[in-house]
Design an enzyme around this catalytic site. Structure first.
Site, PDB file in Angstrom:
ATOM      1  N   HIS A  82      40.088  39.063  52.223  1.00  0.00           N
ATOM      2  CA  HIS A  82      40.914  39.117  51.016  1.00  0.00           C
ATOM      3  C   HIS A  82      41.493  37.739  50.688  1.00  0.00           C
ATOM      4  O   HIS A  82      41.449  37.280  49.536  1.00  0.00           O
ATOM      5  CB  HIS A  82      42.022  40.147  51.240  1.00  0.00           C
ATOM      6  CG  HIS A  82      42.810  40.480  50.015  1.00  0.00           C
ATOM      7  ND1 HIS A  82      43.939  41.267  50.058  1.00  0.00           N
ATOM      8  CD2 HIS A  82      42.656  40.134  48.717  1.00  0.00           C
ATOM      9  CE1 HIS A  82      44.423  41.388  48.843  1.00  0.00           C
ATOM     10  NE2 HIS A  82      43.665  40.714  48.005  1.00  0.00           N
ATOM     11  N   GLU A  85      38.767  35.508  49.467  1.00  0.00           N
ATOM     12  CA  GLU A  85      38.400  35.870  48.086  1.00  0.00           C
ATOM     13  C   GLU A  85      39.309  35.174  47.084  1.00  0.00           C
ATOM     14  O   GLU A  85      38.866  34.670  46.047  1.00  0.00           O
ATOM     15  CB  GLU A  85      38.456  37.393  47.918  1.00  0.00           C
ATOM     16  CG  GLU A  85      38.224  37.889  46.508  1.00  0.00           C
ATOM     17  CD  GLU A  85      39.323  38.819  46.036  1.00  0.00           C
ATOM     18  OE1 GLU A  85      39.920  38.538  44.964  1.00  0.00           O
ATOM     19  OE2 GLU A  85      39.607  39.820  46.725  1.00  0.00           O
ATOM     20  N   GLU A 160      47.737  31.084  49.241  1.00  0.00           N
ATOM     21  CA  GLU A 160      47.091  32.365  48.966  1.00  0.00           C
ATOM     22  C   GLU A 160      47.256  33.356  50.109  1.00  0.00           C
ATOM     23  O   GLU A 160      47.256  34.565  49.879  1.00  0.00           O
ATOM     24  CB  GLU A 160      45.602  32.145  48.672  1.00  0.00           C
ATOM     25  CG  GLU A 160      45.341  31.275  47.458  1.00  0.00           C
ATOM     26  CD  GLU A 160      45.895  31.871  46.170  1.00  0.00           C
ATOM     27  OE1 GLU A 160      45.868  33.103  46.009  1.00  0.00           O
ATOM     28  OE2 GLU A 160      46.382  31.091  45.320  1.00  0.00           O
ATOM     29  N   GLU A 182      51.061  40.792  47.825  1.00  0.00           N
ATOM     30  CA  GLU A 182      50.232  41.852  47.248  1.00  0.00           C
ATOM     31  C   GLU A 182      50.151  43.036  48.207  1.00  0.00           C
ATOM     32  O   GLU A 182      50.321  44.195  47.816  1.00  0.00           O
ATOM     33  CB  GLU A 182      48.829  41.316  46.950  1.00  0.00           C
ATOM     34  CG  GLU A 182      47.890  42.374  46.391  1.00  0.00           C
ATOM     35  CD  GLU A 182      46.455  41.903  46.264  1.00  0.00           C
ATOM     36  OE1 GLU A 182      45.589  42.745  45.979  1.00  0.00           O
ATOM     37  OE2 GLU A 182      46.193  40.693  46.446  1.00  0.00           O
ATOM     38  N   ARG A 625      29.991  72.874  29.728  1.00  0.00           N
ATOM     39  CA  ARG A 625      28.608  73.268  29.459  1.00  0.00           C
ATOM     40  C   ARG A 625      28.099  72.770  28.110  1.00  0.00           C
ATOM     41  O   ARG A 625      26.925  72.458  27.950  1.00  0.00           O
ATOM     42  CB  ARG A 625      28.485  74.793  29.508  1.00  0.00           C
ATOM     43  CG  ARG A 625      28.523  75.378  30.915  1.00  0.00           C
ATOM     44  CD  ARG A 625      28.919  76.845  30.918  1.00  0.00           C
ATOM     45  NE  ARG A 625      28.096  77.655  30.024  1.00  0.00           N
ATOM     46  CZ  ARG A 625      28.466  78.841  29.541  1.00  0.00           C
ATOM     47  NH1 ARG A 625      29.665  79.332  29.845  1.00  0.00           N
ATOM     48  NH2 ARG A 625      27.653  79.510  28.758  1.00  0.00           N
TER      49      ARG A 625
END
Length: 1000
Positions: A82, A85, A160, A182, A625
């Site tokens: 993470h 990334e 980060e 986060e 349907r």
């Protein structure tokens, strides 16, 4: 259709021609296949030198997609995949600036631009309809993943991932980091905690047993050396799956790739990254965990319980997966599905938890349970799940239910409506689900043969012979079951905070004065780097479009305005692959004010209650349907220049052209024939909505704050907040008790809403389809409109109301905050110009990004200008700060007054704004967006004028806009969804700043 066929065969010819070029570029063709379902030709290549695999899909879709996916199985919960990334976008060899990703956000026409971390892979996809823009995006992404600066830059890792922060040696040390905060937000959400605990308990022995996103308690154990090594091991072409899709030149795709791949040698990365399967248990297990609950909250019915099964030790065949997908829809897919319905009707819980069948990992799983459960009812829920599944295995499903599920899934596959998500990206994720495990990447893109085979089996053997063995084998007789019980703990949030403080105090105690001084210096050094602009030459390195690449006119949506039986009909002649899309719009302004908060439940009741002749299960099955689905919901918006807001109920449906009569008959049935007589059913809907709102408070606090601010600033905002904000949650809590005490009054009110709404007067119809299908639908539409009353039943007074304008803190148990501030800038005299779109997007991508996210450590910081109401708002997401964030918002006017923009920067800002205001849309969304513009009184002439204003935006406009946002600084209202500790600190620093409202 003929044109599509010609293009399709052209693609095949181009592919044949391109294989010689592929060989010269170092690619070996592994397989070429035609994907009839999506009118595409797909070629799988392998790069000879590195082993990188490339899927090149060609068709006539202008929304081009690129993606590169690495298998990245973590060994612990430090969150390496993470954090990496996030970090690879912080500069690369070719683009040596702090954040090329943000430069792309500023100045691209992207239709998708993001990255995401899954439990065993990391995906980097982009999309654009502009081919020059598309290849620019591809190049930046390739350089970012293969040659990132972050593996040599410790400060990026700190920013980060995580770091100790100390502003001066006399203060306390704190943890900071974007991913760290986060994940603190995610670990505050009970539903996310339940999902994580369930997955980790199902997979204790392989990579899924740890958290690839990162556990906030474990993230600070990650070292920079481990971070660098992870990139070296896994971010190699030999471990990559690369995807191209769309109408661009397949040869150019390979040319771009070869320039990067040829720089690498062969590697064993693909072997290192293989995911090992979890072996099946011989006996079930049980896990009990706690989640943070509010202090003083009534915890009697706040437990959660989820039953989870790992279905197989080996990956399943696609035929079995398709059958399990149908079984999942039969069990849980609609309100009428038996497992879902029986669990909710039991009264044992408020809402369903668990995702049903999940098959995106190596091994599929099945999860289901309830939240809002009493401690004493946990065992009853477990027994009810088992008994219901056993009964369904023994008795099978009703033929109508099977037909409804079959039609719903088949309609979805053929329609291929991915909304704002690019179709090519949806197909990429489907293909990657097998390809990432070295299985066939083509087969997941096909469904026709398997679908027909399944339908034939059901017709020949009966549905019970197909689905009952699946229930028995994979669930009832499967010992690999984990039951997870989540218990509310009002002390958990404060305990977690205390543990974190003790860790930091221990760190501080182990430091000398020199160490503390050095940490304070490092903190300042990091902040200085974060807040220092990139040099112009670095910014210019990121490729971008020019204004000459931008069409001068907005995307045109063909619209004819006609009339049927006195009702206006908007018609959009667009190719929709034989699907007809219809919206019936009713005026909500005649509703009694006291009925307003019942509207969302009224809309839901129309679809989840029965008629005189059909119970709600039969009605739900009939919709499944005969149609592609029907929805009913309220729509509210300010209208620029008008006092009264636009308030409507929209009934939205779709069907194949041959089923349009059924569609309008069913719309008429739900609107006029559904009876409000099912008291307990209605109470279930109240409980479900209450549970959903409480979950939204923790996971989407920024949305709650935005709605609350709007309610303080305009009437449309007040109306919307009454139906989806804190006011609505409070109403639901009271209504839950009232259902038992005064059902007759509630039922009468629901009937009153219907009588006030249903009328040809004020009705509007929106149709999107081929012109021929619209014409053929006219008689059925006319019959539907004839059935409506000519005039509404009652009239009422004005709805003009707003919440009090004081600053407000919505207190919940959370580790992060959501901070908002807003004001109406029209009230200062500001006159709307298209330049406002450019400026507000630039504020978001520069000032707020740098100070709220990069140096502030929040996961997100943004602003929004509602041009209909005039409300300019700031919001933060998963934010460790509160007052500091407000100070950043208040610094915006100075930022604008002092701003200097060169031509390149201004051009990027303009291009980014064009992509935002005029995005790529599928045909049905084009028709729907045209309807919303009509309701708001926005003409094509105004759209063209705004576009010209955007394209001619100047530096002078930025500086003048500072006066408008000064109103937010001086007179703005503040709403924060935050922890009690942070609110107490804020009110200590600024006495009386917040009125405190405790809701959880």
């Amino acid at each position: 259709m003929q044109a599509n066929t010609i293009n399709f065969w052209n693609f095949k010819a181009e592919m044949d021609e391109s294989h010689d070029i592929a060989e010269k570029l170092g690619f070996e063709k592994i397989s070429e296949q035609t994907i009839d379902e999506y009118k595409s030709t797909a070629v799988l290549y392998k790069h000879k030198k590195t082993g990188a695999e490339v899927m090149s899909v060609s068709n006539d879709d202008e929304n081009k997609v690129f993606g590169i996916v690495f298998r990245t199985p973590p060994e612990d919960s430090t969150g390496i995949p993470h954090i990496l990334e996030h970090s690879v976008f912080c500069g690369s060899r070719k683009y040596p600036l702090k954040d090329p990703f943000v430069e792309l956000l500023k100045g691209s026409l992207h239709t998708f631009l993001n990255a995401f971390t899954s439990p065993d892979r990391t995906c980097y996809p982009v999309a654009s309809t502009n081919v020059k823009d598309f290849y620019n995006l591809v190049d930046v992404y390739l350089d970012a993943v293969f040659f990132p600066k972050c593996i040599e830059d410790f400060q990026t890792f700190q920013q980060e991932g995580w770091h100790y922060e100390l502003n001066n040696p006399a203060e306390d040390i704190s943890f900071k980091g974007v991913v760290f905060n986060e994940m603190k937000g995610i670990y505050s959400q009970p539903d996310r905690i339940l999902g994580r605990v369930s997955r980790q308990a199902l997979f204790p022995e392989n990579t899924y047993g740890v958290d690839s996103g990162g556990d906030p308690k474990v993230i600070p154990k990650l070292t920079f050396e481990e971070f660098k090594d992870f990139h070296r091991r896994y971010y190699h072409p030999g471990n990559a799956k690369i995807w191209f899709y769309g109408d661009d030149d397949p040869n150019e795709r390979l040319r771009i790739l070869s320039g990067y791949l040829d720089q690498f040698e062969a590697s064993s990365a693909s072997n290192e990254s293989k995911v090992q399967p979890q072996k099946l248990f011989s006996a079930p297990k049980r896990i009990i965990e706690k989640y943070p609950a509010g202090e003083g909250e009534d915890l009697k019915k706040k437990h959660m319980v989820c039953l989870n099964w790992l279905l197989s030790e080996e990956p399943l065949g696609l035929e079995t997966e398709l059958a399990l997908g149908f079984l999942d829809h039969l069990l849980l897919g609609t309100p009428a599905s038996p497992l879902r319905r029986i669990l909710l009707e039991s009264g044992l819980g408020d809402a369903i938890v668990g995702g049903g069948i999940e098959d995106e990992l190596l091994q599929p799983q099945f999860s289901v349970g309830l939240k809002g459960v009493s401690d004493s009812d946990i065992q009853k829920v477990e027994e009810l799940v088992a008994d219901t599944l056993k009964k369904l295995a023994e008795e099978g499903f009703a033929p109508e239910a099977v037909e409804a599920s079959m039609n719903t899934i088949e309609f979805s596959l053929r329609e291929n409506n991915t909304g704002s998500f690019p179709r090519g990206l949806s197909l990429m994720l489907r293909s990657i689900g097998k390809w990432i495990y070295d299985m066939d990447p083509f087969e997941p893109l096909r469904y026709e043969k398997r679908l027909q085979s399944l339908k034939a089996r059901i017709a020949e053997e009966g549905s019970k012979a197909v689905f009952s063995p699946l229930i028995e084998k994979f669930i009832l007789n499967n010992p690999h079951r984990v039951t997870v019980e989540l218990q509310p703990d009002p002390d958990k949030a404060s305990h977690d905070e205390t543990v974190e403080k003790e860790i930091l105090e221990k760190v501080r105690a182990g430091m000398t004065e020199e160490d503390l001084a050095e940490l304070a210096r490092a903190t300042q050094e990091l902040r200085l780097k974060q807040e220092t602009p990139d040099p112009p030459e670095a910014l210019r390195s990121v490729p971008s479009l020019s204004l000459q690449d931008i069409p001068r006119k907005p995307i045109h949506v063909p619209t004819e305005i006609g009339e049927i039986n006195g009702v206006k009909v908007l018609q959009h002649d667009l190719f929709t692959n034989d699907v007809v899309y219809a919206e019936i719009v009713f005026d909500m302004s005649l509703l009694k004010k006291e009925h307003l908060q019942l509207v969302p439940l009224f809309c839901q009741s129309l679809l989840e209650m029965g008629t005189k002749d059909m119970d709600f299960v039969q009605l739900n099955q009939l919709i499944g349907r005969k149609t592609g689905g029907i929805s009913v919901y309220p729509f509210t918006s300010s209208v620029r220049g008008k006092v009264d807001p636009c308030t409507r109920i929209i009934v939205r449906g779709k069907a194949m052209a041959g089923r349009v009569e059924d569609l309008f008959n069913l719309m008429n049935c739900i609107l006029q024939e559904v009876q409000f007589t099912e008291q307990q059913r209605f109470k279930q809907l109240v409980c479900q909505n209450k549970a959903r709102m409480e979950s939204q408070l923790r996971g989407s606090g920024h949305g709650i704050a935005a709605a609350r601010m709007d309610a303080k600033l305009n009437v449309a905002g007040w109306i919307a907040e009454q139906m989806r904000g804190i006011s609505y949650l409070e109403f639901l809590r009271d209504l839950e008790k009232k259902v038992d005490q005064d059902w007759d009054e509630i039922a009468s009110s629901l009937e009153g809403i219907r009588k006030s709404l249903l009328s040809r007067k004020g009705c509007l119809v929106n149709m999107t389809a081929d012109g021929k299908n619209i014409t053929n639908s006219t008689n059925f539409l006319a019959k539907f409109l004839d059935s409506l009353p000519s005039d509404p039943f009652s009239e009422t007074g004005s709805w003009h109301a707003q919440l009090s304008s004081g600053n407000e803190a919505i207190v919940i148990p959370t580790q992060v905050n959501y901070v908002g501030k807003a004001a109406n800038i029209y009230e200062t005299g500001y006159q709307l110009s298209g330049s406002a779109y450019v400026i507000s997007k630039h504020i978001r991508n520069t000032w707020l990004w740098d100070h709220i996210r990069v140096s502030g450590g929040a996961y997100g910081g943004f602003c929004d200008f509602d041009t209909h109401s005039g409300v300019f708002s700031y919001l933060s997401y998963r934010d460790p700060n509160l007052l500091k964030t407000l100070d950043v918002y208040d610094g915006t006017p100075s930022f604008l007054r002092e701003i200097e923009l060169d031509d390149d920067t201004l051009t990027k800002a303009i291009i980014g704004a064009i992509g935002y205001v005029d995005p790529y849309r599928l045909p049905n969304a084009k028709g729907y967006s045209s309807l919303l513009r009509y309701l708001r009184g926005i003409t094509d002439e105004e759209r063209e004028r705004r576009r010209e204003e955007i394209l001619s935006t100047s530096l002078k406009d930025f500086k003048e806009f500072a006066d408008a946002v000064e109103a937010v600084k001086n007179n703005g209202v503040v709403v924060a969804v935050a922890s009690p500790e942070d609110v107490a600190v804020a009110n200590g620093e600024r006495p009386g700043f917040f009125d405190v409202k405790k809701v959880l």
